[in-house]
Design a protein around this motif. Structure first.
Motif, PDB file in Angstrom:
ATOM      1  N   GLY A  97       0.839  -1.192   0.000  1.00 44.58           N
ATOM      2  CA  GLY A  97       0.000   0.000   0.000  1.00 44.58           C
ATOM      3  C   GLY A  97       0.867   1.232   0.000  1.00 44.58           C
ATOM      4  O   GLY A  97       2.081   1.172   0.257  1.00 44.58           O
ATOM      5  N   GLY A  98       0.252   2.383  -0.305  1.00 44.99           N
ATOM      6  CA  GLY A  98       0.987   3.641  -0.347  1.00 44.99           C
ATOM      7  C   GLY A  98       0.376   4.674   0.571  1.00 44.99           C
ATOM      8  O   GLY A  98      -0.838   4.688   0.808  1.00 44.99           O
ATOM      9  N   SER A  99       1.232   5.538   1.121  1.00 45.85           N
ATOM     10  CA  SER A  99       0.810   6.608   2.012  1.00 45.85           C
ATOM     11  C   SER A  99       0.210   5.993   3.285  1.00 45.85           C
ATOM     12  O   SER A  99       0.875   5.203   3.948  1.00 45.85           O
ATOM     13  CB  SER A  99      -0.159   7.546   1.298  1.00 45.85           C
ATOM     14  OG  SER A  99      -0.317   8.741   2.029  1.00 45.85           O
ATOM     15  N   SER A 123       5.923   5.079   0.542  1.00 46.24           N
ATOM     16  CA  SER A 123       5.685   6.364   1.216  1.00 46.24           C
ATOM     17  C   SER A 123       4.810   6.201   2.461  1.00 46.24           C
ATOM     18  O   SER A 123       3.783   6.865   2.616  1.00 46.24           O
ATOM     19  CB  SER A 123       5.029   7.365   0.253  1.00 46.24           C
ATOM     20  OG  SER A 123       5.878   7.693  -0.809  1.00 46.24           O
ATOM     21  N   PRO A 124       5.200   5.302   3.384  1.00 46.45           N
ATOM     22  CA  PRO A 124       4.362   5.083   4.572  1.00 46.45           C
ATOM     23  C   PRO A 124       4.367   6.308   5.491  1.00 46.45           C
ATOM     24  O   PRO A 124       5.420   6.813   5.853  1.00 46.45           O
ATOM     25  CB  PRO A 124       5.023   3.884   5.251  1.00 46.45           C
ATOM     26  CG  PRO A 124       6.460   3.972   4.837  1.00 46.45           C
ATOM     27  CD  PRO A 124       6.440   4.502   3.419  1.00 46.45           C
ATOM     28  N   VAL A 125       3.189   6.771   5.858  1.00 42.79           N
ATOM     29  CA  VAL A 125       3.063   7.947   6.734  1.00 42.79           C
ATOM     30  C   VAL A 125       3.193   7.469   8.178  1.00 42.79           C
ATOM     31  O   VAL A 125       2.202   7.384   8.916  1.00 42.79           O
ATOM     32  CB  VAL A 125       1.727   8.668   6.489  1.00 42.79           C
ATOM     33  CG1 VAL A 125       1.684   9.988   7.258  1.00 42.79           C
ATOM     34  CG2 VAL A 125       1.522   8.932   5.002  1.00 42.79           C
ATOM     35  N   LEU A 126       4.417   7.152   8.571  1.00 46.19           N
ATOM     36  CA  LEU A 126       4.644   6.554   9.887  1.00 46.19           C
ATOM     37  C   LEU A 126       4.574   7.568  11.026  1.00 46.19           C
ATOM     38  O   LEU A 126       4.319   7.202  12.173  1.00 46.19           O
ATOM     39  CB  LEU A 126       6.010   5.855   9.916  1.00 46.19           C
ATOM     40  CG  LEU A 126       6.221   4.738   8.878  1.00 46.19           C
ATOM     41  CD1 LEU A 126       7.640   4.191   8.982  1.00 46.19           C
ATOM     42  CD2 LEU A 126       5.207   3.619   9.073  1.00 46.19           C
ATOM     43  N   PRO A 161       8.046  15.138   4.959  1.00 43.97           N
ATOM     44  CA  PRO A 161       8.834  14.845   6.175  1.00 43.97           C
ATOM     45  C   PRO A 161       8.192  13.801   7.071  1.00 43.97           C
ATOM     46  O   PRO A 161       8.905  13.013   7.711  1.00 43.97           O
ATOM     47  CB  PRO A 161       8.914  16.208   6.866  1.00 43.97           C
ATOM     48  CG  PRO A 161       8.787  17.206   5.755  1.00 43.97           C
ATOM     49  CD  PRO A 161       7.827  16.591   4.787  1.00 43.97           C
ATOM     50  N   VAL A 162       6.866  13.771   7.124  1.00 44.26           N
ATOM     51  CA  VAL A 162       6.189  12.788   7.971  1.00 44.26           C
ATOM     52  C   VAL A 162       6.460  11.364   7.485  1.00 44.26           C
ATOM     53  O   VAL A 162       6.291  10.395   8.226  1.00 44.26           O
ATOM     54  CB  VAL A 162       4.669  13.072   8.020  1.00 44.26           C
ATOM     55  CG1 VAL A 162       4.002  12.703   6.708  1.00 44.26           C
ATOM     56  CG2 VAL A 162       4.012  12.381   9.198  1.00 44.26           C
ATOM     57  N   VAL A 163       6.918  11.248   6.235  1.00 44.20           N
ATOM     58  CA  VAL A 163       7.332   9.961   5.682  1.00 44.20           C
ATOM     59  C   VAL A 163       8.830   9.758   5.884  1.00 44.20           C
ATOM     60  O   VAL A 163       9.272   8.772   6.486  1.00 44.20           O
ATOM     61  CB  VAL A 163       6.999   9.869   4.175  1.00 44.20           C
ATOM     62  CG1 VAL A 163       7.593   8.595   3.567  1.00 44.20           C
ATOM     63  CG2 VAL A 163       5.499   9.909   3.962  1.00 44.20           C
ATOM     64  N   THR A 164       9.630  10.681   5.379  1.00 49.33           N
ATOM     65  CA  THR A 164      11.084  10.478   5.345  1.00 49.33           C
ATOM     66  C   THR A 164      11.699  10.412   6.734  1.00 49.33           C
ATOM     67  O   THR A 164      12.484   9.502   7.038  1.00 49.33           O
ATOM     68  CB  THR A 164      11.748  11.600   4.533  1.00 49.33           C
ATOM     69  OG1 THR A 164      11.463  12.867   5.147  1.00 49.33           O
ATOM     70  CG2 THR A 164      11.232  11.619   3.111  1.00 49.33           C
ATOM     71  N   ILE A 165      11.352  11.350   7.590  1.00 53.34           N
ATOM     72  CA  ILE A 165      11.963  11.414   8.925  1.00 53.34           C
ATOM     73  C   ILE A 165      11.640  10.167   9.737  1.00 53.34           C
ATOM     74  O   ILE A 165      12.523   9.531  10.340  1.00 53.34           O
ATOM     75  CB  ILE A 165      11.513  12.680   9.668  1.00 53.34           C
ATOM     76  CG1 ILE A 165      12.081  13.926   8.989  1.00 53.34           C
ATOM     77  CG2 ILE A 165      11.927  12.627  11.134  1.00 53.34           C
ATOM     78  CD1 ILE A 165      11.536  15.227   9.549  1.00 53.34           C
ATOM     79  N   TYR A 166      10.382   9.760   9.714  1.00 55.93           N
ATOM     80  CA  TYR A 166       9.975   8.655  10.581  1.00 55.93           C
ATOM     81  C   TYR A 166      10.297   7.293   9.983  1.00 55.93           C
ATOM     82  O   TYR A 166      10.476   6.314  10.724  1.00 55.93           O
ATOM     83  CB  TYR A 166       8.492   8.787  10.927  1.00 55.93           C
ATOM     84  CG  TYR A 166       8.251   9.934  11.872  1.00 55.93           C
ATOM     85  CD1 TYR A 166       8.447   9.781  13.247  1.00 55.93           C
ATOM     86  CD2 TYR A 166       7.882  11.186  11.400  1.00 55.93           C
ATOM     87  CE1 TYR A 166       8.255  10.838  14.118  1.00 55.93           C
ATOM     88  CE2 TYR A 166       7.695  12.258  12.261  1.00 55.93           C
ATOM     89  CZ  TYR A 166       7.880  12.083  13.617  1.00 55.93           C
ATOM     90  OH  TYR A 166       7.712  13.136  14.487  1.00 55.93           O
ATOM     91  N   HIS A 194       5.618  11.853  -3.396  1.00 56.94           N
ATOM     92  CA  HIS A 194       4.891  10.962  -2.508  1.00 56.94           C
ATOM     93  C   HIS A 194       4.150   9.875  -3.280  1.00 56.94           C
ATOM     94  O   HIS A 194       3.638  10.118  -4.372  1.00 56.94           O
ATOM     95  CB  HIS A 194       3.880  11.813  -1.705  1.00 56.94           C
ATOM     96  CG  HIS A 194       3.178  11.077  -0.622  1.00 56.94           C
ATOM     97  ND1 HIS A 194       3.849  10.509   0.437  1.00 56.94           N
ATOM     98  CD2 HIS A 194       1.858  10.820  -0.422  1.00 56.94           C
ATOM     99  CE1 HIS A 194       2.966   9.947   1.255  1.00 56.94           C
ATOM    100  NE2 HIS A 194       1.761  10.106   0.748  1.00 56.94           N
ATOM    101  N   PHE A 195       4.144   8.662  -2.696  1.00 58.05           N
ATOM    102  CA  PHE A 195       3.270   7.589  -3.136  1.00 58.05           C
ATOM    103  C   PHE A 195       3.527   7.197  -4.588  1.00 58.05           C
ATOM    104  O   PHE A 195       2.644   7.262  -5.436  1.00 58.05           O
ATOM    105  CB  PHE A 195       1.819   8.034  -2.930  1.00 58.05           C
ATOM    106  CG  PHE A 195       0.786   6.947  -3.106  1.00 58.05           C
ATOM    107  CD1 PHE A 195       1.139   5.611  -3.179  1.00 58.05           C
ATOM    108  CD2 PHE A 195      -0.559   7.266  -3.213  1.00 58.05           C
ATOM    109  CE1 PHE A 195       0.178   4.626  -3.341  1.00 58.05           C
ATOM    110  CE2 PHE A 195      -1.532   6.291  -3.376  1.00 58.05           C
ATOM    111  CZ  PHE A 195      -1.156   4.961  -3.439  1.00 58.05           C
TER     112      PHE A 195
END
Length: 338
Positions: A97-99, A123-126, A161-166, A194-195
């Motif tokens: 899945g994406g995002s 692009s997981p929104v971790l 950033p909510v993807v890359t940083i985490y 993204h995604f």
């Protein structure tokens, strides 16, 4: 998968979140790589995306949010058994899945490794649930699970950033905790946002990287090594893996021709002969082996192989022509005592 109706082979399942006809087509296109085995692709359409993919309840913004646990229960208790009953599955399952769906795919693998064997998270929104993931990884380090599992995290170099940083933070935690049953990789797609769906192909290629056996290794290890790798991969991926899947005819021919260009004709003949043990009815392999025999001065052996090429595939006119020329050479040389 191609040939599904022609045999009884079992296949892994690829569960695509955010499912739609477009997503299914894109997933299918990702499987044209020879080294990626055929999948049964199951696209799961959205009913209430924020409800199903969110772990946290934000009722003031979205009253139905916070249903990820229920959605996971649906996938594990209802969908997975239905897929196995409906199709010839091997029991190996990949979820992607994406995002927000990439975040959920990561969650599904860590929370239910007895159901999912691999996750490709694009692009997981971790960042919106990082504390939960931290707890899952810490718990995974002490858990036991049957077989190796694989987590692939991929995002664009221009992602949020909510993807890359985490994602990077989670990877450092995985490095620190080192769950013994989990293999994980990360990829960054240059100049992408993204995604990106192309991340699925990257993830599948990484998951099945051992499905390509370098043809030049035949010189050292021979076809027996390919047979053994097929056995190991079959056990890992819960499916029937044929040695011929790991070493394709085109790659073997390329390796043999490269050795021929180096005038290493004996080695070229050996590689092509090994290839014929894996692909015994390949007219192309026979043809190039005959060429190498001809260059090596083994005229009579070359004639035999050219004849076999013509028998297997009469349409290869060049093989028939060469066969006649070499027949003449053999006849000319016979009075000389050769």
């Amino acid at each position: 998968p191609r040939g599904y109706g022609d045999n009884q082979q079992r296949h892994p399942a690829l569960i695509v979140l955010d499912g739609s006809p477009t997503m299914t087509s894109l997933a299918s296109a990702s499987l044209f790589d020879r080294t990626i085995p055929g999948f049964i692709i199951v696209a799961v359409p959205n009913v209430d995306r924020l409800r199903d993919l969110s772990h946290e309840s934000i009722a003031e913004i979205w009253p139905t949010s916070g249903g990820a646990d229920s959605f996971l229960a649906f996938l594990t208790d209802e969908l997975a058994p239905w897929i196995d009953a409906k199709f010839r599955t091997s029991g190996y399952r990949v979820i992607t899945g994406g995002s927000a769906a990439g975040r959920f795919a990561t969650f599904a693998l860590l929370e239910a490794p007895e159901v999912f064997d691999a996750a490709i998270a694009r692009s997981p929104v971790l960042g919106t649930a990082y504390e939960m993931f931290s707890g899952l990884v810490t718990s995974a380090a002490t858990q036991k699970s049957n077989g190796e599992h694989f987590l692939f995290l991929v995002y664009g170099s221009h992602d949020y950033p909510v993807v890359t940083i985490y994602t990077e933070r989670l990877l450092r935690l995985l490095d620190d905790q080192s769950p013994p049953w989990l293999r994980y990789e990360r990829a960054v797609l240059d100049n992408k946002g993204h995604f990106q769906f192309s991340g699925l192909n990257s993830g599948l290629s990484a998951l099945f990287e051992d499905f390509e056996f370098p043809a030049d290794r035949f010189l050292e290890e021979g076809p027996g090594a390919v047979v053994e790798r097929a056995r190991v991969l079959g056990k890992r991926f819960k499916m029937d893996v044929q040695p011929s899947q790991l070493a394709g005819q085109r790659e073997i021919i390329d390796a043999g021709c490269e050795l021929g260009r180096q005038r290493r004709f004996v080695d070229a003949i050996r590689v092509l002969t090994y290839g014929l043990e894996l692909h015994p009815y390949s007219a192309a392999l026979l043809y190039y082996k005959a060429q190498m025999l001809e260059h090596a001065g083994e005229t009579e052996e070359a004639v035999i192989d050219y004849n076999r090429v013509f028998e297997l595939k009469p349409s290869m006119g060049i093989a028939g022509m060469t066969r006649m020329l070499l027949d003449n050479l053999v006849e000319i040389e016979k009075p000389k005592g050769r």
